[in-house]
Scaffold this motif. Structure first.
Motif, PDB file in Angstrom:
ATOM      1  N   TRP A 687       8.528  -9.302  -2.047  1.00  0.00           N
ATOM      2  CA  TRP A 687       7.144  -9.116  -2.455  1.00  0.00           C
ATOM      3  C   TRP A 687       7.073  -8.279  -3.720  1.00  0.00           C
ATOM      4  N   SER A 688       6.123  -8.622  -4.571  1.00  0.00           N
ATOM      5  CA  SER A 688       5.829  -7.779  -5.726  1.00  0.00           C
ATOM      6  C   SER A 688       4.920  -6.644  -5.278  1.00  0.00           C
ATOM      7  N   ALA A 689       4.678  -5.689  -6.186  1.00  0.00           N
ATOM      8  CA  ALA A 689       3.784  -4.572  -5.850  1.00  0.00           C
ATOM      9  C   ALA A 689       2.393  -5.088  -5.533  1.00  0.00           C
ATOM     10  N   ASN A 690       1.942  -6.106  -6.259  1.00  0.00           N
ATOM     11  CA  ASN A 690       0.615  -6.674  -6.016  1.00  0.00           C
ATOM     12  C   ASN A 690       0.546  -7.352  -4.649  1.00  0.00           C
ATOM     13  N   MET A 691       1.611  -8.039  -4.261  1.00  0.00           N
ATOM     14  CA  MET A 691       1.644  -8.704  -2.959  1.00  0.00           C
ATOM     15  C   MET A 691       1.638  -7.675  -1.827  1.00  0.00           C
ATOM     16  N   GLU A 692       2.349  -6.569  -2.015  1.00  0.00           N
ATOM     17  CA  GLU A 692       2.331  -5.509  -1.004  1.00  0.00           C
ATOM     18  C   GLU A 692       0.912  -4.975  -0.821  1.00  0.00           C
ATOM     19  N   ARG A 693       0.219  -4.788  -1.941  1.00  0.00           N
ATOM     20  CA  ARG A 693      -1.162  -4.296  -1.874  1.00  0.00           C
ATOM     21  C   ARG A 693      -2.062  -5.266  -1.116  1.00  0.00           C
ATOM     22  N   GLN A 696      -1.206  -5.181   2.684  1.00  0.00           N
ATOM     23  CA  GLN A 696      -1.629  -3.944   3.332  1.00  0.00           C
ATOM     24  C   GLN A 696      -3.142  -3.898   3.545  1.00  0.00           C
ATOM     25  N   SER A 697      -3.879  -4.648   2.739  1.00  0.00           N
ATOM     26  CA  SER A 697      -5.341  -4.650   2.870  1.00  0.00           C
ATOM     27  C   SER A 697      -5.844  -5.638   3.917  1.00  0.00           C
ATOM     28  N   GLN A 698      -4.926  -6.410   4.518  1.00  0.00           N
ATOM     29  CA  GLN A 698      -5.333  -7.359   5.554  1.00  0.00           C
ATOM     30  C   GLN A 698      -5.837  -6.606   6.786  1.00  0.00           C
ATOM     31  N   THR A 699      -6.864  -7.145   7.411  1.00  0.00           N
ATOM     32  CA  THR A 699      -7.490  -6.477   8.555  1.00  0.00           C
ATOM     33  C   THR A 699      -6.517  -6.317   9.710  1.00  0.00           C
ATOM     34  N   LEU A 700      -5.752  -7.341   9.988  1.00  0.00           N
ATOM     35  CA  LEU A 700      -4.857  -7.330  11.148  1.00  0.00           C
ATOM     36  C   LEU A 700      -3.396  -7.175  10.732  1.00  0.00           C
TER      37      LEU A 700
END
Length: 820
Positions: A687-693, A696-700
């Motif tokens: 994952w890139s840094a953007n993909m990690e972000r 992590q913002s996913q509700t579940l």
């Protein structure tokens, strides 16, 4: 003895003579009662009446009312037994095929259209088959009787003979229930509707008694009747009004089917299912009109009296004229306007099926009008594009596809949960369903339009038709035509002319209507194209041509992959891109420093779906995609690279050890930095840094399960930056220096944030920053925070604080009420 013998014999003979007469009377009476129950009603015999004479309209209406009120088969009719088990048959029809009762009207109108088609075809070679007068009007009429709960559908088609009625209306039973089920479950010819079988029997979804009155040119007028209780009857029709030619179906509706006695419901069904039938469909509709009726003397208004006075004053001007006017006014009766309900035939299908016409003959205005009628959108905006075509081959069909001017607000909110498509399926101009999500893939579900096929079966359910082999062929052709239509929007847009020949630019430069159309399309439906690249591997390359994005050289406009490749530097093998939250942030990214300096173009991907997109779009036109925030970036050979790596080998080795607790996989000399001391990159397939972000913002989201997908982090240093040079010198002098280690840790955390990652321990980072600030301000590291003087609170202070807090609570409560 002899005296009584003769009278006894006479009495006996008299009694014997009476018995036959009474028997005959009883039999006659029984037959009379039977006729009253089941025979067609007859004209009452009155003095002077002619038994076989012509009847008046009132007599016909009376006999019809008596006839249709009887829910039993006529006694003199010829009765037939269904050969198959009707209960089983009806169970198949109602429960398996027709989940929606509204379909019955669609089936009956379809049958009527077939009958009209047949008589029209025969009239091509023999015009006399149409007859004269009203018989020449090839139309369908719908009429309802609310009081008697009767719905009638009449056509002037070919009609049916007695043999046709027996054959066609018994097709299902005749074929046998088991054979019928077998046909429905196989992929063979399911087109039983042409035999007037399956479609007709859908009437029993809403009716418990059905009459079919039919007249063929080669036979008399007959009545078919049945209650679907195991038998049907056919008799010569001598009591209904002569049809001339054609068929009339009377449905005696069930009590629970009362909604089909409403004009509005019938109009809705016709416009939904049969709007594009070739023949006009009329309904006997009620209408309120203003009618002038004679007014009473008491109702005369003051205005009329004033008008009379004015007429009297005008008499003085011209006596001769006034006398004429007085005579006219006396002759004209006084009237008033009242509302009156009238009935007339109302046309329901005035929109023509333009897909049956040659595309070259249809104007833009006609396409726009048809689009608004089809999707029930009555705004002034025209569709962005349309495609009208005929497909021939194994599967023949006609289709019209539209690109709407705007996307629905919930287009992507329920993308994977909805089954409804915006493409309507017609079979021989009869609407079947708009829930065939297999006609187009989900990523094209924003398209509007219809498909009309003559080869698909009309009378089976959506579930069965989904499995039909023809649908796969139709879907493949529709996708190809849809993508060609979207590509054409771009080709005709002057703003997309970069890289085209001058002739093409001049060709479209004068067409202002096309200018900016593809940008508008992309802003509305661009995400669908990206989803298509993810989902449709077969058309991935064709969809990639439709991609648009901004880049470091696009000057704020959208550009394509083809345009990017045309601007690539000599020797450039990869297509460079970067992902992030927004364009402004990406333009300042340290990952672009060296690329911009060497005049490389980098694509900006700012949509969250872009991260998923680039996992599937690995290459385009033999060019690999390279994320500039990941490992593997190659910017040509540099002769000094090996020397730099060797000279900083001690620093990179020391730094890797110092960051062992930070899960840093390696520390390397960077080839992508210019003004920034260092950045943190990820492994090529992580994952890139953007993909990690995003994750992590996913509700579940579950952090424990995401750990294995995170890419290995690599710290890349800029060997030309003064901070890195100074750090190297300090490490060479004293690798155990605590200050150097703290500085190295701070530099890494800063690079981590600048590269788009989030810090695991923000408190530790803040402490290091404050320590650095103290050092720059010459503050001792041991300097402590001044302690606050402890002051004891009195009881009075405590009470005052509590009362003020209570007052604030009250004020807040009242302010909340005011807002409500």
């Amino acid at each position: 003895m002899r005296k009584w013998t003769i009278p006894s014999i006479l009495l006996l003979l008299f009694l014997l003579a009476l018995i036959p007469d009474q028997g005959r009377n009883i039999q006659a009476k029984a037959e009379d009662e039977s006729d009253k129950l089941v025979d067609p009603p007859k004209v009452e015999e009155k003095l002077g009446a002619v038994p076989n004479g012509l009847s008046t309209d009132s007599d016909v209406a009376k006999r019809e009312a008596e006839s249709i009120s009887k829910r039993s088969l006529r006694n003199n009719a010829e009765k037939f037994e269904f050969q198959a088990e009707v209960s089983r048959l009806m169970d198949i029809i109602i429960n398996s095929l027709y989940s929606n009762k509204d379909i019955f009207l669609r089936e009956l109108i379809s049958n009527a259209s077939d009958a009209l088609d047949k008589i029209r075809f025969l009239s091509l070679t023999d015009k006399e088959v149409l007859g004269e007068g009203d018989n020449t009007n090839l139309e369908i009429q719908i009429k309802l009787d609310k009081e008697k709960k009767i719905l009638s559908i009449r056509d002037r088609g070919i009609g049916m003979t007695k043999e046709d009625l027996i054959k066609h209306l018994g097709t299902i039973a005749k074929s046998g229930t088991s054979a019928f089920v077998e046909k429905m479950q196989t992929s063979g010819d399911l087109n039983l509707i042409g035999q007037f079988g399956v479609g007709f029997y859908s009437v029993y979804l809403v009716a418990d008694y059905v009459e079919v009155i039919s007249k063929h040119n080669d036979d008399k007028q007959y009545v078919w009747e049945s209650k679907a209780d195991g038998a049907f009857a056919i008799s010569e029709d001598t009591w209904n009004e002569p049809l001339g030619r054609g068929t009339e179906i009377r449905l005696h509706l069930r009590d629970e089917a009362g909604e089909y006695l409403e004009e509005s419901k019938l109009k809705e069904l016709v416009q939904k299912y049969s709007e594009f039938i070739n023949f006009p469909i009329y309904i006997w509709a009620s209408k309120e009109v203003d009618v002038d009726v004679p007014a009473d003397e008491d109702d005369s208004s003051d205005e009329e009296e004033k008008a009379e006075k004015e007429e009297e004053t005008e008499k003085s001007e011209s006596e001769s004229e006034s006398e004429d006017e007085d005579e006219d006014s006396e002759k004209k009766p006084k009237t008033k306007t009242v509302k009156e309900t009238t009935f007339e035939w109302e046309l329901l299908n005035d929109v023509k099926a333009i897909w049956l016409r040659n595309p070259k003959e249809v104007t833009e205005e006609e396409y726009a009008k048809f689009y608004h009628s089809l999707v029930k959108d009555f705004s002034d905006e025209k569709p962005l594009a349309w495609s009208h075509f005929n497909a021939e081959g194994d599967v023949e069909f006609k289709a019209v596809l539209f690109v709407p001017p705007k996307a629905p607000h919930d287009l992507y909110e329920s993308y994977y949960n909805t089954n409804k498509a915006n493409l309507k399926l017609y079979v021989r101009r009869v609407f079947i369903s708009d829930e065939f999500d297999e006609l187009l893939p989900k990523y094209l579900n924003f398209l509007k339009g219809l498909v009309d096929s003559d080869t698909l079966p009309l009378n089976v359910s959506r579930e069965m038709l989904q499995q039909h082999s023809s649908l796969k062929t139709i879907k493949k052709k529709l996708i190809r035509k849809a993508l060609d239509m979207i590509r054409k929007i771009a080709e005709e847009d002057p703003d997309e002319s970069t890289g085209k020949d001058k002739k093409d630019v001049e060709k479209f430069s004068d067409d202002d209507d096309k200018k900016g159309q593809y940008t508008k399309f992309w802003n509305e439906f661009g995400k669908s194209i990206k989803l298509g690249i993810i989902e449709d591997a077969a058309n991935r390359n064709r969809l990639a041509k439709l991609l648009r994005f901004e880049s470091t050289k696009s000057d704020g406009k959208l550009t394509s992959l083809d345009q990017y490749i045309s601007r690539m530097k000599a020797g450039q093998k990869d297509i460079f891109y970067i992902t992030g939250a927004n364009k402004e942030q990406l333009e300042k990214s340290p990952f672009l420093e060296r690329l911009k300096k060497k005049n490389y173009e980098v694509i900006f991907f700012t949509d969250p779906v872009d991260e998923y997109l680039m996992q599937y779009l690995m290459d385009y036109e033999d060019k690999k995609f390279q994320n500039v925030s990941k490992e593997g970036l190659k910017l040509g050979k540099d002769t000094k690279d090996k020397e730099l790596k060797e000279s900083f080998k001690e620093l990179t080795k020391w730094w890797k050890g110092a960051l062992a607790s930070e899960n840093v996989d390696d520390v390397k000399v960077s080839n992508r930095l210019d003004n920034t001391p260092c950045v943190v990159v990820t492994s090529k397939y992580g994952w890139s840094a953007n993909m990690e972000r995003i994750m992590q913002s996913q509700t579940l989201s579950d952090a424990s399960k995401q750990a294995y997908m995170r890419g290995k982090r690599v710290l890349e240093i800029n060997p030309r930056h003064p901070i890195i040079k100074e750090l190297q010198e300090r490490v060479v002098k004293d690798p155990e220096d605590a200050g150097v280690q703290q500085t190295a840790q701070l530099i890494y955390q800063t690079a981590l944030m600048e590269s788009g990652f989030s810090l695991n321990d923000p408190k530790d980072f803040a402490s290091r920053i404050y320590s650095t600030v103290k050092s720059s301000l010459n503050i001792s590291p041991d300097a402590a925070v001044e302690e606050e003087d402890d002051v004891e609170e009195t009881d009075a202070d405590t009470e005052m604080k509590e009362s003020s807090a209570a007052k604030e609570d009250v004020d807040t409560e009242y302010s909340g009420k005011d807002e409500l």
